[in-house]
Design an enzyme around this catalytic site. Structure first.
Site, PDB file in Angstrom:
ATOM      1  N   ASP A   6      -1.369   6.905  15.899  1.00 18.34           N
ATOM      2  CA  ASP A   6      -1.884   7.643  17.039  1.00 18.34           C
ATOM      3  C   ASP A   6      -1.099   7.284  18.283  1.00 18.34           C
ATOM      4  O   ASP A   6      -0.349   6.300  18.314  1.00 18.34           O
ATOM      5  CB  ASP A   6      -3.384   7.358  17.228  1.00 18.34           C
ATOM      6  CG  ASP A   6      -3.680   5.881  17.366  1.00 18.34           C
ATOM      7  OD1 ASP A   6      -3.201   5.266  18.336  1.00 18.34           O
ATOM      8  OD2 ASP A   6      -4.388   5.322  16.494  1.00 18.34           O
ATOM      9  N   GLU A  43      24.687   3.000  -7.342  1.00 19.70           N
ATOM     10  CA  GLU A  43      23.594   3.212  -6.381  1.00 19.70           C
ATOM     11  C   GLU A  43      23.831   2.408  -5.105  1.00 19.70           C
ATOM     12  O   GLU A  43      23.534   2.871  -4.006  1.00 19.70           O
ATOM     13  CB  GLU A  43      22.253   2.829  -7.020  1.00 19.70           C
ATOM     14  CG  GLU A  43      21.777   3.866  -8.024  1.00 19.70           C
ATOM     15  CD  GLU A  43      20.481   3.468  -8.706  1.00 19.70           C
ATOM     16  OE1 GLU A  43      19.633   4.337  -8.913  1.00 19.70           O
ATOM     17  OE2 GLU A  43      20.341   2.268  -9.048  1.00 19.70           O
ATOM     18  N   ASP A  45       1.752   4.514   3.214  1.00 20.88           N
ATOM     19  CA  ASP A  45       2.049   3.614   2.095  1.00 20.88           C
ATOM     20  C   ASP A  45       2.662   4.379   0.935  1.00 20.88           C
ATOM     21  O   ASP A  45       3.076   3.784  -0.055  1.00 20.88           O
ATOM     22  CB  ASP A  45       0.765   2.914   1.621  1.00 20.88           C
ATOM     23  CG  ASP A  45       0.546   1.605   2.363  1.00 20.88           C
ATOM     24  OD1 ASP A  45       1.452   1.168   3.089  1.00 20.88           O
ATOM     25  OD2 ASP A  45      -0.546   1.018   2.214  1.00 20.88           O
ATOM     26  N   ASP A  69      -0.348  -4.926  10.795  1.00 16.26           N
ATOM     27  CA  ASP A  69      -1.083  -4.158   9.791  1.00 16.26           C
ATOM     28  C   ASP A  69      -2.591  -4.233  10.036  1.00 16.26           C
ATOM     29  O   ASP A  69      -3.073  -5.092  10.775  1.00 16.26           O
ATOM     30  CB  ASP A  69      -0.745  -4.713   8.398  1.00 16.26           C
ATOM     31  CG  ASP A  69      -0.801  -3.646   7.324  1.00 16.26           C
ATOM     32  OD1 ASP A  69      -1.439  -2.611   7.540  1.00 16.26           O
ATOM     33  OD2 ASP A  69      -0.197  -3.860   6.249  1.00 16.26           O
ATOM     34  N   GLY A  79      -2.512   0.276   6.482  1.00 16.85           N
ATOM     35  CA  GLY A  79      -2.406   0.837   5.134  1.00 16.85           C
ATOM     36  C   GLY A  79      -1.500   2.054   5.179  1.00 16.85           C
ATOM     37  O   GLY A  79      -1.832   3.123   4.696  1.00 16.85           O
ATOM     38  N   ASP A  83       7.188  -9.414   4.230  1.00 14.05           N
ATOM     39  CA  ASP A  83       5.874  -8.755   4.321  1.00 14.05           C
ATOM     40  C   ASP A  83       4.770  -9.731   3.916  1.00 14.05           C
ATOM     41  O   ASP A  83       4.981 -10.956   3.873  1.00 14.05           O
ATOM     42  CB  ASP A  83       5.892  -7.475   3.461  1.00 14.05           C
ATOM     43  CG  ASP A  83       4.945  -6.396   3.964  1.00 14.05           C
ATOM     44  OD1 ASP A  83       3.734  -6.513   3.705  1.00 14.05           O
ATOM     45  OD2 ASP A  83       5.398  -5.442   4.630  1.00 14.05           O
ATOM     46  N   ASP A  84       3.633  -9.211   3.626  1.00 15.64           N
ATOM     47  CA  ASP A  84       2.424  -9.970   3.291  1.00 15.64           C
ATOM     48  C   ASP A  84       2.700 -11.071   2.261  1.00 15.64           C
ATOM     49  O   ASP A  84       3.429 -10.852   1.294  1.00 15.64           O
ATOM     50  CB  ASP A  84       1.414  -8.952   2.713  1.00 15.64           C
ATOM     51  CG  ASP A  84       0.012  -9.499   2.663  1.00 15.64           C
ATOM     52  OD1 ASP A  84      -0.186 -10.664   2.989  1.00 15.64           O
ATOM     53  OD2 ASP A  84      -0.891  -8.714   2.303  1.00 15.64           O
TER      54      ASP A  84
HETATM   55  C1  GLA Z   1      -0.509  -2.406   3.734  1.00  8.55           C
HETATM   56  C2  GLA Z   1       0.803  -1.902   4.282  1.00  8.55           C
HETATM   57  C3  GLA Z   1       1.895  -2.181   3.278  1.00  8.55           C
HETATM   58  C4  GLA Z   1       1.980  -3.657   3.031  1.00  8.55           C
HETATM   59  C5  GLA Z   1       0.628  -4.168   2.549  1.00  8.55           C
HETATM   60  C6  GLA Z   1       0.611  -5.673   2.467  1.00  8.55           C
HETATM   61  O1  GLA Z   1      -0.941  -1.668   2.657  1.00  8.55           O
HETATM   62  O2  GLA Z   1       0.726  -0.558   4.594  1.00  8.55           O
HETATM   63  O3  GLA Z   1       3.120  -1.686   3.737  1.00  8.55           O
HETATM   64  O4  GLA Z   1       2.376  -4.308   4.196  1.00  8.55           O
HETATM   65  O5  GLA Z   1      -0.415  -3.781   3.422  1.00  8.55           O
HETATM   66  O6  GLA Z   1      -0.609  -6.158   2.029  1.00  8.55           O
END
Ligand code: GLA
Length: 727
Positions: free
Chosen positions: A532, A612, A546, A478, A526, A366-367
């Site tokens: 949509d 788990e 999120d 995103d 986010g 991710d980011d």
């Molecule tokens: C958004 C996305 C999250 C993540 C962050 C990264 O909030 O919805 O899932 O990818 O950005 O900055």
């Protein structure tokens, strides 16, 4: 035959499997709406009522007939200038500065297949599955011509609407309002169902009785938004999940929108859906055309479940595209909640190793992997791999992940730019901002001017350079803020910028889809800020929220299910205490809730106990087993969690022989009454067996009195029951 034209009476009838839509060219050439509802034969113009209504305008050519008024008659395309004082679908500022139009029928065409819209997403179908009706209407004074498009997908019970506005006149005009669909309901008492929300709590269900006035939802954020989803449902007052009439309208568009529902002076209902008219004024030079994004309509006379299923099937079969349109998506582990911005190549590989050991199929980075992106204040726009941070070239990292048997996915936010980025430093004018004003910041970032092709071209080539570095099979797209400062240095009229921005976004996505046909794109803004139908044309799944808290997700996914298929709902199991709500929900429950979607994980497996891990392994096996039913089955909402302390839903195979029930009892109380879950969509005469307990039940009894859920001692305990028809 879906579309019939009665030449003598000038009546268009659009039949789908269970519904009929009818309209008429009247004696003055106005296109009047006659009927949309349960499939019916006959001519419905008997529904029109003519009376002299004070203060309602009469068209000049009606002579002294005061009983003919567009203020009262149901219409297909209500415009400013005809004496209709209700909410309108189209308003055009003409070259002479006036706002009036008077569109009259000039011709039509009926053909096999579904129309397409250049540069815009829209429902598609084989020529054998759909028909198109195009009706041309024209204003004789300005020569502006509007072609109304009707797509009829007979078997799917879907009618789509769109329009092309052509300036065939000699002066420049400006569109002030352009909405694709108007639904005038001449009689009946209706409730409006819409979906409101906020970041981390999207698509809450709201049902309200329609009263006099205009009820409006919409977005002026440049995206469809967390706050109001661009879809609505009108349901007769007594309509339930299982019975009664209801209509859905869903906008196939990802930018600002407006939906208006008006109860007029004569208790008629008008529902409009289309582009927001705020921050919109679109210039058209002579010869130019404008396409109004599409609205999908469906009707059910057997309640809301069927209405949703119509949309689910339409979006899955006729809107989503690509390799993963109908297939099960890889179960993924996303690094976001596992490590946020704090990771390097080694930690990603560790995560991948643990994921592989447990049966997860894809690792998503991710980011944080690019530019100087160590927090959310910098780096957006600099789409080059931060090898210093990763400690390994991206290609090698991907190879190592692939060697573990996992696919590799990556995060991008192509539309955004940080002021602290090389891109912004070299091209500050590429961000949307008003000269002489400081821009509005949000998450400390700005938005790139995607209405400009040179900007889109640049970002596209930067993104491709990264995607070409290795075997990247998934991209999370995103978009983490709303648009403000909608000023483009290249635009001749700033009122076009929001729409052109969305066209730029779609252009980018289309190029991506064409260049990487096997790439799985997950939309995101986010979480569910751009959930949509427009985005579904490019990304068959969208990160739903999120908020990964399983309890909140029950509400979010409940609301989402009205308009969107489960296969579109990105949902993951995350760690506890939950990062958004601090709530602790059992792992079993988190699994069951996430399974009502594309399924994945979003946690650091290092912090998970051996027990788990075993539960997770079981969940993965279970999801693989049930995925075909979850994704292809008919989805039923069993309980409204906004009304009862239970979340429960069900997947039923098309032939009703397999049934998966998932439920969560939200709260326990002392000395609880038994919770009987009434199932839906089963064969009344069949006998079903619970494959775990081997207990057998009659289909009718399961639907009539329900399935008792055994009591459990804690809040938020989950139930998962799989039933098979044994005879
Ligand atoms: C958004 C996305 C999250 C993540 C962050 C990264 O909030 O919805 O899932 O990818 O950005 O900055």
């Amino acid at each position: 035959m879906g579309i019939i034209f009665d030449e003598k009476n000038k009546i268009f009838t659009l039949h789908t499997h269970h519904a009929t839509y009818q309209m008429k060219v009247d004696k003055y050439g106005f296109l009047l709406h006659l009927y949309y509802g349960q499939k019916s034969e006959g001519c419905m113009d008997y529904l029109l009522h003519f009376a002299d209504r004070g203060f309602s305008g009469n068209p000049y050519d009606a002579g002294d007939d005061r009983t003919f008024s567009m203020d009262v008659l149901p219409q297909e395309l209500p415009c400013q200038g005809t004496g209709d004082f209700r909410s309108l679908a189209v308003i055009i500022k003409n070259a002479d500065g006036s706002y009036d139009s008077n569109f009259r029928y000039v011709g039509h065409r009926i053909r096999d297949g579904k129309y397409k819209l250049p540069g815009l997403p829209c429902v598609y179908a084989k020529d054998s599955q759909a028909q198109t009706l195009e009706i041309d209407v024209e204003d004789v004074v300005t020569n502006v011509r509007i072609t109304l498009f009707y797509g009829v997908l007979e078997e799917s019970d879907i009618i789509t609407r769109s329009a092309c506005i052509c300036n065939a006149g000699t002066g420049k005009i400006c569109l002030q309002k352009a909405q694709a669909a108007c639904l005038d309901l001449i009689s009946g008492e209706y409730d409006l169902i819409s979906f409101y929300g906020r970041h981390e709590m999207e698509r809450n269900f709201q049902r309200i009785p329609l009263a006099h006035g205009v009820y409006t939802i919409g977005s002026r954020r440049g995206t469809s938004s967390h706050q109001y989803n661009p879809m609505l449902i009108l349901a007769k007052r007594d309509t339930t999940e299982d019975a009664g009439s209801c209509y859905a309208m869903s906008f196939v568009y990802s930018g600002s929108f407006r939906a208006e529902v008006q109860k007029d002076q004569f208790c008629q209902i008008r529902a409009l859906l289309g582009l927001s008219d705020e921050l919109f004024s679109y210039p058209l030079a002579p010869g130019e055309t404008f396409y109004v994004p599409e609205v999908v309509l469906t009707y059910s006379h057997t309640g809301l479940a069927r209405l949703s299923q119509n949309l689910h099937q339409c979006f899955r079969n006729h809107l989503c595209r690509g390799k993963y349109q109908l297939s099960t998506r890889p179960i993924l582990l996303n690094s976001w909640e596992a490590s946020y911005f704090t990771f390097n190549g080694d930690s990603i590989l560790q995560l991948a190793k643990q994921a592989a050991d447990i049966g997860i199929e894809m690792l998503v980075m991710d980011d944080g992997w690019f530019g100087q992106r160590d927090d959310d204040n910098a780096g957006l726009g600099d789409w080059h791999v931060n090898e210093k941070k990763l400690g390994i070239p991206l290609g090698q990292l991907i190879q190592k992940v692939n060697d573990m048997g996992l696919k590799f996915g990556i995060w991008f936010e192509p539309e955004s730019v940080s002021e602290d980025s090389d891109l912004y430093r070299s091209h500050p004018d590429w961000a949307l901002s008003v000269p002489g004003r400081n821009p509005v910041r949000s998450r400390n970032q700005l938005v790139l001017d995607f209405s400009r092709k040179d900007v889109v071209d640049h970002v596209f080539s930067e993104v491709c350079k990264v995607l070409d570095q290795g075997n990247i099979e998934y991209l999370k797209w995103d978009m983490n803020r709303s648009l403000s400062d909608c000023f483009s240095r290249h635009a001749d009229d700033q009122g076009r910028v929001q729409y052109d921005y969305v066209l730029g976004l779609y252009d980018f996505l289309e190029r991506l889809v064409q260049r990487y046909p096997d790439l799985l794109i997950e939309g995101c803004s986010g979480g569910g800020g751009r959930f949509d139908a427009g985005m579904l044309y490019y990304s068959p799944q969208i990160w739903c929220s999120d908020n990964t808290d399983a309890l909140d997700r029950i509400y979010i996914q409940y609301g989402t299910s009205f308009g969107y298929p489960v296969s579109a709902v990105g949902s993951h199991v995350s760690a506890v205490p939950n990062h958004q709500t601090a709530r602790i929900i059992p792992l079993e429950t988190r699994g069951v809730v996430a399974m009502a979607g594309t399924f994945g994980y979003e946690l650091d497996l290092q912090h998970i106990s051996e027990e788990e891990k075993q539960v997770i392994q079981d969940q993965i096996q279970m999801y693989k087993q049930y995925a075909p039913l979850i994704l292809n089955g008919l989805y039923y909402r069993l309980v409204n969690p906004f009304e009862q302390e239970v979340g429960a839903w069900e997947f039923v195979s098309q032939d009703a022989s397999q049934v998966l029930v998932q439920a969560v009892k939200l709260r326990v109380h002392g000395n609880m009454p038994v919770c009987y879950l009434c199932l839906k969509g089963l064969l009344e005469d069949a006998v079903y067996e619970d494959t775990d307990s081997k207990k057998q039940y009659g289909g009718a009894a399961l639907m009539e009195m329900g399935l008792p859920l055994p009591s459990k001692a804690e809040d938020c305990q989950a139930y998962q029951i799989y039933l098979e028809k044994v005879r």
